[in-house]
Design a protein around this motif. Structure first.
Motif, PDB file in Angstrom:
ATOM      1  N   THR A  79       8.767  -4.908  50.614  1.00  0.00           N
ATOM      2  CA  THR A  79       8.183  -2.931  50.448  1.00  0.00           C
ATOM      3  C   THR A  79       9.234  -3.073  49.646  1.00  0.00           C
ATOM      4  O   THR A  79      10.237  -2.678  49.582  1.00  0.00           O
ATOM      5  CB  THR A  79       7.146  -2.133  51.309  1.00  0.00           C
ATOM      6  N   HIS A  80       8.357  -1.901  48.093  1.00  0.00           N
ATOM      7  CA  HIS A  80       9.136  -0.760  47.340  1.00  0.00           C
ATOM      8  C   HIS A  80       8.870   0.445  47.838  1.00  0.00           C
ATOM      9  O   HIS A  80       7.907   0.800  47.833  1.00  0.00           O
ATOM     10  CB  HIS A  80       9.323  -1.338  45.904  1.00  0.00           C
ATOM     11  N   SER A  81       9.964   1.785  48.031  1.00  0.00           N
ATOM     12  CA  SER A  81       9.654   3.146  47.633  1.00  0.00           C
ATOM     13  C   SER A  81      10.249   3.593  46.488  1.00  0.00           C
ATOM     14  O   SER A  81      10.399   2.430  45.479  1.00  0.00           O
ATOM     15  CB  SER A  81      10.547   3.409  48.674  1.00  0.00           C
ATOM     16  N   SER A 119      13.623   2.870  44.454  1.00  0.00           N
ATOM     17  CA  SER A 119      13.483   1.453  43.416  1.00  0.00           C
ATOM     18  C   SER A 119      11.966   2.202  42.013  1.00  0.00           C
ATOM     19  O   SER A 119      11.881   2.957  42.229  1.00  0.00           O
ATOM     20  CB  SER A 119      13.417   0.125  43.739  1.00  0.00           C
ATOM     21  N   ASP A 120      11.311   1.082  42.336  1.00  0.00           N
ATOM     22  CA  ASP A 120       9.933   0.847  41.064  1.00  0.00           C
ATOM     23  C   ASP A 120       9.059   0.847  42.105  1.00  0.00           C
ATOM     24  O   ASP A 120       7.832   0.866  41.217  1.00  0.00           O
ATOM     25  CB  ASP A 120      10.210   0.179  40.180  1.00  0.00           C
ATOM     26  N   GLY A 121       8.789   1.272  43.227  1.00  0.00           N
ATOM     27  CA  GLY A 121       8.203   1.808  43.970  1.00  0.00           C
ATOM     28  C   GLY A 121       6.731   2.853  43.348  1.00  0.00           C
ATOM     29  O   GLY A 121       8.106   3.808  42.446  1.00  0.00           O
ATOM     30  N   ASP A 128      14.089  -2.014  49.127  1.00  0.00           N
ATOM     31  CA  ASP A 128      14.233  -1.739  47.249  1.00  0.00           C
ATOM     32  C   ASP A 128      15.322  -2.379  46.642  1.00  0.00           C
ATOM     33  O   ASP A 128      16.363  -2.688  47.511  1.00  0.00           O
ATOM     34  CB  ASP A 128      14.789   0.168  47.322  1.00  0.00           C
ATOM     35  N   HIS A 129      15.464  -2.405  45.030  1.00  0.00           N
ATOM     36  CA  HIS A 129      15.309  -4.115  44.606  1.00  0.00           C
ATOM     37  C   HIS A 129      17.222  -2.825  45.118  1.00  0.00           C
ATOM     38  O   HIS A 129      17.221  -1.458  44.111  1.00  0.00           O
ATOM     39  CB  HIS A 129      15.246  -3.129  43.264  1.00  0.00           C
ATOM     40  N   ASP A 130      18.515  -3.912  44.835  1.00  0.00           N
ATOM     41  CA  ASP A 130      19.530  -3.429  44.664  1.00  0.00           C
ATOM     42  C   ASP A 130      20.297  -2.327  45.588  1.00  0.00           C
ATOM     43  O   ASP A 130      20.854  -1.410  45.245  1.00  0.00           O
ATOM     44  CB  ASP A 130      20.327  -3.792  43.325  1.00  0.00           C
ATOM     45  N   TYR A 152       4.573  -4.331  47.767  1.00  0.00           N
ATOM     46  CA  TYR A 152       4.131  -3.102  47.975  1.00  0.00           C
ATOM     47  C   TYR A 152       4.899  -2.269  47.081  1.00  0.00           C
ATOM     48  O   TYR A 152       6.124  -2.279  47.046  1.00  0.00           O
ATOM     49  CB  TYR A 152       3.885  -2.457  49.304  1.00  0.00           C
ATOM     50  N   HIS A 153       4.723  -2.351  45.379  1.00  0.00           N
ATOM     51  CA  HIS A 153       5.600  -0.919  45.299  1.00  0.00           C
ATOM     52  C   HIS A 153       4.508   0.219  44.656  1.00  0.00           C
ATOM     53  O   HIS A 153       4.393   1.254  43.342  1.00  0.00           O
ATOM     54  CB  HIS A 153       5.104  -1.563  43.350  1.00  0.00           C
ATOM     55  N   GLY A 154       3.488   0.350  45.571  1.00  0.00           N
ATOM     56  CA  GLY A 154       2.517   1.837  45.602  1.00  0.00           C
ATOM     57  C   GLY A 154       1.799   1.669  44.863  1.00  0.00           C
ATOM     58  O   GLY A 154       1.231   0.013  44.431  1.00  0.00           O
TER      59      GLY A 154
HETATM   60 ZN    ZN Z   1       9.640  -4.468  42.817  1.00  0.00          ZN
END
Ligand code: ZN
Ligand code: AMP
Ligand code: FE
Ligand code: FE
Length: 289
Positions: free
Chosen positions: A7-9, A12-14, A37-39, A249-251
């Motif tokens: 999942t992403h918040s 990063s890009d969520g 999250d990315h990186d 998930y990215h929101g």
């Molecule tokens: Zn992403």
């Protein structure tokens, strides 16, 4: 048990804060969620604290931008020690390379008739530690040029597209070693997404597991059709890899990827946690508070 390990918040890009993401996971009845999250893992501490409050389990991690044979391969690192110097240094290098890229993408889009500045992109990445193409897309939406992120990816930002600019990526074998060195478990995300299916053949995946320390790969992901999922699950069983399932998930940033749309089996989670413990990584929050 409902387990979502990717999942992403907005770190990063969520589009959710780490705490919002965890609250949503609890509301949707998930038992275990990994923030990847990315990186960066800058959101993990907040997510872990919120998970303890709402009574679910949080696994910390990241989605690491790697490269194999010229293709971008996303590698999930689950349970990494957050103070690991080698992994921190490499992800910082990648995040920095994403900054110069923003200017170049703004210039490319301006040349395509959509005047845009780097500042307008950064305004969309206010809360982010990692800046990426989705923020560029958000800036185009904010300017009123397009309706949503998807239009930007379909027309200009796709890999190799007219406004695409690459960022630094970590060689995949080094990425696997860095994640394991940090106590984590290395899982390739969406291996058969358009683009990477050519390079991540069954033979290559088997070799990565057999000789290079790869722990597993996502079989169940929205961007895999039913045949790909079944084939990846069978392959994992055959070569002793851990299969996972997750939402990515990215929101509101990615349609069709809501928390829990795909989940991981308890058997896979148990194996992941056993390997994290063996390597001195960081397991579920309940075991760490
Ligand atoms: Zn992403
Ligand atoms: P970057 O890491 O900056 O190259 O951006 C890649 C990220 O863009 C991916 O990890 C996804 O989160 C996102 N992405 C890719 N394709 C799309 C799409 N069609 N719609 C929305 N987000 C996308
Ligand atoms: Fe990804
Ligand atoms: Fe992802």
């Amino acid at each position: 048990m409902r387990i979502d390990l990717h999942t992403h918040s907005f770190v990063s890009d969520g589009t959710d804060s780490p705490a919002q993401l965890v609250r949503r996971a609890a509301q949707l009845g998930l038992d275990v969620v990994a923030l990847t999250d990315h990186d960066t893992w800058a959101g993990v501490a907040e997510a872990r604290a919120e998970a303890a409050k709402v009574g679910i389990d949080l696994l910390g991690g990241l989605e690491f931008s790697c490269e194999l044979s010229g293709h971008t391969v996303h590698l999930l690192g689950l349970g990494i020690r957050e103070d690991d110097g080698a992994l921190s240094d490499e992800t910082e290098r990648i995040r920095e390379s994403r900054l110069g890229r923003v200017e170049r993408m703004a210039a490319a889009l301006s040349a395509l008739g959509m005047p845009l500045s780097a500042e307008e992109i950064y305004a969309q990445a206010e809360d982010a530690t990692t800046v990426g193409r989705p923020h560029v897309a958000d800036a185009l939406v904010a300017k009123g040029y397009i309706e949503n992120r998807r239009v930007a990816f379909d027309n200009w930002l796709y890999d190799g597209g007219p406004a695409y600019v690459p960022h630094l990526r970590c060689p995949l074998l080094q990425g696997i070693a860095l994640i394991r060195g940090a106590g984590g478990v290395a899982i390739i995300a969406h291996p058969w997404l358009r683009g990477t299916a050519d390079v991540l053949t069954p033979e290559v995946l088997a070799e990565l597991v057999r000789s290079h320390g790869l722990d597993g790969f996502e079989s169940d992901h929205e961007d895999h059709d039913a045949a790909a999922r079944a084939e990846l699950r069978a392959l994992a069983a055959r070569i002793g890899a851990i299969p996972t399932g997750s939402s990515d998930y990215h929101g509101v940033g990615k349609v069709g990827h809501d928390l829990g749309v795909n989940t991981t089996s308890l058997a896979s989670l148990d194996e992941i946690l056993a390997r994290i413990a063996e390597r001195g990584g960081v397991g579920l929050n309940r075991q760490n508070v």
